[in-house]
Design a protein around this motif. Structure first.
Motif, PDB file in Angstrom:
ATOM      1  N   HIS A 149      -2.616  -2.410  -0.340  1.00  0.00           N
ATOM      2  CA  HIS A 149      -2.025  -3.752  -0.341  1.00  0.00           C
ATOM      3  C   HIS A 149      -2.105  -4.291  -1.767  1.00  0.00           C
ATOM      4  O   HIS A 149      -2.865  -3.774  -2.604  1.00  0.00           O
ATOM      5  N   PRO A 150      -1.347  -5.333  -2.089  1.00  0.00           N
ATOM      6  CA  PRO A 150      -1.289  -5.808  -3.489  1.00  0.00           C
ATOM      7  C   PRO A 150      -2.590  -6.404  -4.017  1.00  0.00           C
ATOM      8  O   PRO A 150      -2.714  -6.616  -5.220  1.00  0.00           O
ATOM      9  N   GLY A 151      -3.557  -6.678  -3.166  1.00  0.00           N
ATOM     10  CA  GLY A 151      -4.777  -7.328  -3.623  1.00  0.00           C
ATOM     11  C   GLY A 151      -5.814  -6.398  -4.216  1.00  0.00           C
ATOM     12  O   GLY A 151      -6.906  -6.859  -4.568  1.00  0.00           O
ATOM     13  N   VAL A 152      -5.540  -5.121  -4.318  1.00  0.00           N
ATOM     14  CA  VAL A 152      -6.511  -4.162  -4.857  1.00  0.00           C
ATOM     15  C   VAL A 152      -5.884  -3.450  -6.043  1.00  0.00           C
ATOM     16  O   VAL A 152      -4.682  -3.558  -6.309  1.00  0.00           O
ATOM     17  N   GLY A 153      -6.706  -2.681  -6.752  1.00  0.00           N
ATOM     18  CA  GLY A 153      -6.237  -1.957  -7.921  1.00  0.00           C
ATOM     19  C   GLY A 153      -5.403  -0.745  -7.556  1.00  0.00           C
ATOM     20  O   GLY A 153      -5.362  -0.282  -6.400  1.00  0.00           O
ATOM     21  N   SER A 154      -4.731  -0.217  -8.572  1.00  0.00           N
ATOM     22  CA  SER A 154      -3.868   0.949  -8.345  1.00  0.00           C
ATOM     23  C   SER A 154      -4.664   2.177  -7.935  1.00  0.00           C
ATOM     24  O   SER A 154      -4.184   3.008  -7.151  1.00  0.00           O
ATOM     25  N   ALA A 197      -5.944   6.181  -3.740  1.00  0.00           N
ATOM     26  CA  ALA A 197      -6.933   6.830  -2.878  1.00  0.00           C
ATOM     27  C   ALA A 197      -6.580   6.657  -1.404  1.00  0.00           C
ATOM     28  O   ALA A 197      -6.722   7.591  -0.602  1.00  0.00           O
ATOM     29  N   GLY A 198      -6.100   5.467  -1.035  1.00  0.00           N
ATOM     30  CA  GLY A 198      -5.725   5.251   0.358  1.00  0.00           C
ATOM     31  C   GLY A 198      -4.558   6.113   0.790  1.00  0.00           C
ATOM     32  O   GLY A 198      -4.584   6.719   1.870  1.00  0.00           O
ATOM     33  N   ILE A 199      -3.505   6.174  -0.037  1.00  0.00           N
ATOM     34  CA  ILE A 199      -2.333   6.986   0.334  1.00  0.00           C
ATOM     35  C   ILE A 199      -2.685   8.473   0.354  1.00  0.00           C
ATOM     36  O   ILE A 199      -2.231   9.227   1.227  1.00  0.00           O
ATOM     37  N   GLU A 207       7.616   3.665   0.149  1.00  0.00           N
ATOM     38  CA  GLU A 207       8.187   2.728  -0.815  1.00  0.00           C
ATOM     39  C   GLU A 207       7.329   2.599  -2.076  1.00  0.00           C
ATOM     40  O   GLU A 207       7.815   2.145  -3.110  1.00  0.00           O
ATOM     41  N   TYR A 208       6.071   3.000  -1.998  1.00  0.00           N
ATOM     42  CA  TYR A 208       5.187   2.917  -3.166  1.00  0.00           C
ATOM     43  C   TYR A 208       5.543   3.948  -4.232  1.00  0.00           C
ATOM     44  O   TYR A 208       4.941   3.951  -5.305  1.00  0.00           O
ATOM     45  N   ARG A 209       6.501   4.824  -3.956  1.00  0.00           N
ATOM     46  CA  ARG A 209       6.912   5.774  -4.983  1.00  0.00           C
ATOM     47  C   ARG A 209       7.687   5.084  -6.107  1.00  0.00           C
ATOM     48  O   ARG A 209       7.953   5.696  -7.155  1.00  0.00           O
ATOM     49  N   LYS A 210       8.040   3.818  -5.914  1.00  0.00           N
ATOM     50  CA  LYS A 210       8.713   3.042  -6.946  1.00  0.00           C
ATOM     51  C   LYS A 210       7.731   2.236  -7.791  1.00  0.00           C
ATOM     52  O   LYS A 210       8.151   1.404  -8.593  1.00  0.00           O
ATOM     53  N   ALA A 214      -0.563   7.318 -10.663  1.00  0.00           N
ATOM     54  CA  ALA A 214      -1.344   7.842  -9.545  1.00  0.00           C
ATOM     55  C   ALA A 214      -0.747   7.414  -8.209  1.00  0.00           C
ATOM     56  O   ALA A 214      -0.680   8.205  -7.256  1.00  0.00           O
ATOM     57  N   VAL A 215      -0.281   6.160  -8.120  1.00  0.00           N
ATOM     58  CA  VAL A 215       0.327   5.673  -6.876  1.00  0.00           C
ATOM     59  C   VAL A 215       1.641   6.395  -6.608  1.00  0.00           C
ATOM     60  O   VAL A 215       1.938   6.787  -5.465  1.00  0.00           O
ATOM     61  N   VAL A 216       2.446   6.579  -7.640  1.00  0.00           N
ATOM     62  CA  VAL A 216       3.723   7.276  -7.482  1.00  0.00           C
ATOM     63  C   VAL A 216       3.493   8.715  -7.008  1.00  0.00           C
ATOM     64  O   VAL A 216       4.178   9.210  -6.106  1.00  0.00           O
ATOM     65  N   THR A 217       2.517   9.383  -7.603  1.00  0.00           N
ATOM     66  CA  THR A 217       2.217  10.769  -7.218  1.00  0.00           C
ATOM     67  C   THR A 217       1.763  10.849  -5.769  1.00  0.00           C
ATOM     68  O   THR A 217       2.179  11.748  -5.016  1.00  0.00           O
ATOM     69  N   ALA A 218       0.910   9.910  -5.354  1.00  0.00           N
ATOM     70  CA  ALA A 218       0.421   9.912  -3.974  1.00  0.00           C
ATOM     71  C   ALA A 218       1.551   9.665  -2.984  1.00  0.00           C
ATOM     72  O   ALA A 218       1.661  10.352  -1.957  1.00  0.00           O
TER      73      ALA A 218
END
Length: 749
Positions: free
Chosen positions: A411-416, A421-423, A447-450, A455-459
């Motif tokens: 969610h937007p309230g935490v760091g990248s 790690a969650g994904i 949708e987080y691939r955008k 690291a988020v995009v890769t996950a």
């Protein structure tokens, strides 16, 4: 009489004479043995009296015991009884002497290994001397190793395993205290060895240590060895539990032995964590390097494993009961265990569930309360969760877990880093059980691939690629990709949960292995027949005349025989029909059902040979004109061979799989200095590169003032120096002029 007194007073001389002629000095030996018996009775009541003489007598009798087996039949049992019953009252020198002489009697085959080990095992937890403890430990290991050198000594192994099992089982009835805070001493009276060492787990700890050492050295590798350590996983003493669990997990943080030899075990992860949070200083860098080198030496000396102990996990007896006991212990003593110890149990439980495909559904409810991003060591908890999932895990039990992970981590309230790690955790769970994902939730995660974070995009892309392969129907049409869309159009659908593709009839390509073994047998039989034919024809050829050999020998071929064509290759004359025939034969060999699996137990070497034979058959099919289909099959087999090393690697994950790629951390002092040193390579000390280039032209480089003279006027119009001249007052101009005049006078003089 004088000679006899002299001999009995000088024990080394008498010992030498007895070894030369035992019968001649039997009376002198009997006199010394009677003297030993009388002193032994006095020694039990007062060990300090005549201790030196008693040790000399014990050493003397041990050296010559093989010369008088009848007279010294009770001598080893007397030493063992004295050690076990009066160990606490003996002096350190006396203990060492008695133990060394018992080992000497074993080396002389006066006593058996079982008799020696029955005495040495109870001494390990009672010994306070590190030197004596190390001697006893090495003696036990070397004796068992020597007994199993040529072949397995099953009689000795069964006896030793029974002793180790009883040592672990001795304190199992005590109450589990836990490891939160300081452990309370809990004495439940004397243990089976006559003292109070069983209550603190010393006996069980030593049993686990010796069992692990025998397993590591390859002396023991059976299921009984694993059952001893598996029993230690439920011991009420936390140190025994931790050592037993680490046997199955392997890893970097092997539990420290209770032996006091050498420096304390260094935790590599702890050292690196302190280095990250503490202030970066030169002294800290030096200490870090020194500790890492020491830890590396300790690991090399002990030979600790760095990967999961796969064979031990596979040899567990009744893994379902073992896993249920682990979960019951984890759930029952949740408030008594510290978090690191609970994570250890979670890791072991998850690996047992993953490797044996167990369903312990209560574990997923228990782990929910630890799935928060601010939880300490949450990557290890996520790893344990992912490892516990397999294709037989019910999707309903995992849906709640996935929702919890997404709500806490994505969610937007935490760091990248937390989002990645969650994904990644969701991806690892869904890789093992794809039906646990909900379609709407999958669309949100993709949708987080955008995102802008790598690291988020890769996950997110990894999750998208996973469902393109396993279940593209859950994706939107524009997200499925070309291959997945073509598969859906062709009617390809994933199997629902609980369904299988069909019963296995045969191992693919096993007919090739059967043909290979049959060809080897025929070749051996052919060699035998050829050898017999050669021996029969040897005499016939030897009787032949030289003339017949010349007449029936080589035929000379002249250059005039131009019509004669010689060819070494059969493939040149092969037409398309012959190629097609060979290709059909290869395909029939692949499809033929073999009975080899019902008549022979296939070993890993057989499967490796089968892989090679399938690759060779695929290469022949490509050469015979199999087309693109044969080429794709060859590429697939070669790829499978490169990734065939460990079948259980897909079952277990690491923290790096959960955390994903990390951003480059800020360079510390050591890295900055290394970069500076790299930039100084190839130049003189304190010398600029420009000065080095202009060395032949001018003595040195120009100053900034000289550089400013050659600049265009428009570049310096806005500088502070030029603008200051315009705005300077009359007084400032006078002071500057006066300074210039004085400087010129000094230069002139």
């Amino acid at each position: 009489m004088g000679r006899g007194i002299l001999l009995t007073a000088n024990l080394p001389q008498l010992q030498n004479l007895i070894k030369r002629d035992p019968d001649a000095y039997r009376e002198e030996f009997q006199q010394q043995f009677n003297h030993f018996s009388s002193i032994r009775q006095l020694f039990q009541t007062n060990p300090d009296e005549q201790a030196q003489h008693f040790r000399e007598l014990v050493t003397f009798i041990s050296h010559v015991a093989q010369c008088y087996p009848k007279e010294t039949a009770s001598f080893p049992s007397q030493l063992a009884e004295l050690l076990l019953e009066s160990y606490s009252s003996l002096t350190p020198d006396t203990r060492k002497t008695l133990v060394q002489n018992l080992v000497m009697l074993r080396n002389k085959d006066v006593i058996t290994s079982i008799e020696l080990l029955r005495t040495l095992f109870p001494l390990l937890p009672r010994t306070t001397s590190s030197a004596l403890r190390a001697f006893i430990r090495s003696t036990i290991l070397s004796d068992i190793k020597t007994a199993n050198m040529k072949s397995q000594n099953h009689k000795l192994n069964r006896a030793v395993q029974a002793m180790l099992f009883s040592m672990v089982e001795s304190g199992m009835q005590d109450e589990l205290i836990g490891d939160k805070g300081k452990l309370r001493a809990k004495a439940n009276g004397p243990g089976p060895t006559g003292d109070t060492t069983s209550h603190n787990g010393s006996e069980a700890m030593w049993a686990v240590i010796l069992t692990k050492e025998l397993w590591r050295k390859g002396i023991w590798n059976d299921a009984k060895t694993v059952s001893i350590v598996s029993l230690g996983c439920f011991h009420p003493v936390m140190k025994v539990q931790s050592a037993s669990i680490h046997f199955f997990l392997g890893g970097d943080e092997e539990n420290q032995d209770i032996d006091d030899e050498g420096p304390e075990e260094i935790s590599v992860k702890g050292v690196q964590h302190r280095h990250e949070i503490n202030k970066k200083t030169r002294s800290g860098e030096r200490k870090l390097r020194k500790q890492l080198v020491t830890a590396k030496k300790q690991r090399k000396k002990k030979g600790l494993p760095t990967t999961t102990n796969f064979p031990a996990l596979q040899l567990l007896n009744d893994p379902q009961t073992f896993g249920e006991k682990l979960y019951d212990m984890l759930n029952r003593y949740d408030k008594r265990f510290s978090l690191p110890h609970k994570i250890l149990i979670m890791n072991l439980l998850s690996r047992v569930m993953g490797s044996h495909q167990l369903c312990i559904l209560g574990f997923y409810t228990y782990i929910l309360k630890y799935l928060t991003y601010h939880q300490l060591n949450v990557p290890s908890i996520l790893v344990a969760l992912a490892q516990s999932v397999h294709e037989l895990t019910p999707p309903d039990a995992l849906t709640t877990v996935i929702r919890k992970i997404v709500n806490e981590f994505v969610h937007p309230g935490v760091g990248s880093e937390v989002i990645a790690a969650g994904i990644n955790s969701v991806r690892e769970i869904c890789r093992r059980q794809p039906w646990a994902m909900e379609e709407d939730l999958l669309g949100d995660l993709i949708e987080y691939r955008k995102s802008r974070d790598k690291a988020v995009v890769t996950a997110s892309r990894g999750l998208l690629q996973l469902y393109r392969e396993v279940n593209p129907g859950m994706l939107k049409k524009r997200e499925r990709g070309k291959d997945a869309s073509m598969g859906i159009a062709g009617g390809k659908q994933p199997l629902p949960f609980g369904h299988t593709a069909g019963a296995a009839v045969d191992i693919e390509g096993l007919a090739l292995l059967e043909d290979h073994f049959q060809a080897l047998r025929q070749e051996e039989e052919g060699h035998v027949e050829e050898d017999e034919d050669d021996m029969k024809g040897w005499e016939m050829d030897s009787d032949s005349d030289d003339e017949s050999s010349e007449e029936e020998g080589w035929i000379n071929v002249d250059d005039e025989n131009e019509d004669l064509v010689i060819s070494d290759s059969e493939d040149e004359d092969m037409d398309a029909e012959t190629k097609k025939q060979k290709l059909d034969e290869l395909e029939e060999a692949e499809k033929r059902v073999s009975t080899l699996a019902t008549t022979k137990i296939l070993t890993p070497a057989d499967f490796a040979l089968l892989s090679e034979l399938r690759i060779q058959a695929a290469q022949k099919a490509v050469e015979a004109g199999g087309g693109s289909r044969a080429k794709r099959k060859l590429a697939t087999l070669e790829a499978q061979k490169s990734t065939h090393d460990v079948s259980l690697d897909n079952t277990f994950v690491s923290e790096n799989d959960i955390l994903g790629p990390k951003k480059k951390a800020k360079a510390d002092y050591e890295e900055r200095m290394a970069s500076i040193a790299k930039g100084r390579e190839g130049r003189e000390k304190f010398g600029s590169q420009k000065g080095k280039r202009r060395k032949g032209e001018t003595p040195g480089s120009t100053t900034n003032k000289e550089k400013a003279r050659n600049k265009p006027i428009m570049m310096i119009m806005g500088s502070g120096k030029v603008r200051g001249k315009k705005k300077s007052s009359l007084r400032e101009k006078q002071m500057k002029l006066r300074k210039h005049i004085e400087k010129a006078k000094k230069a002139h003089h």
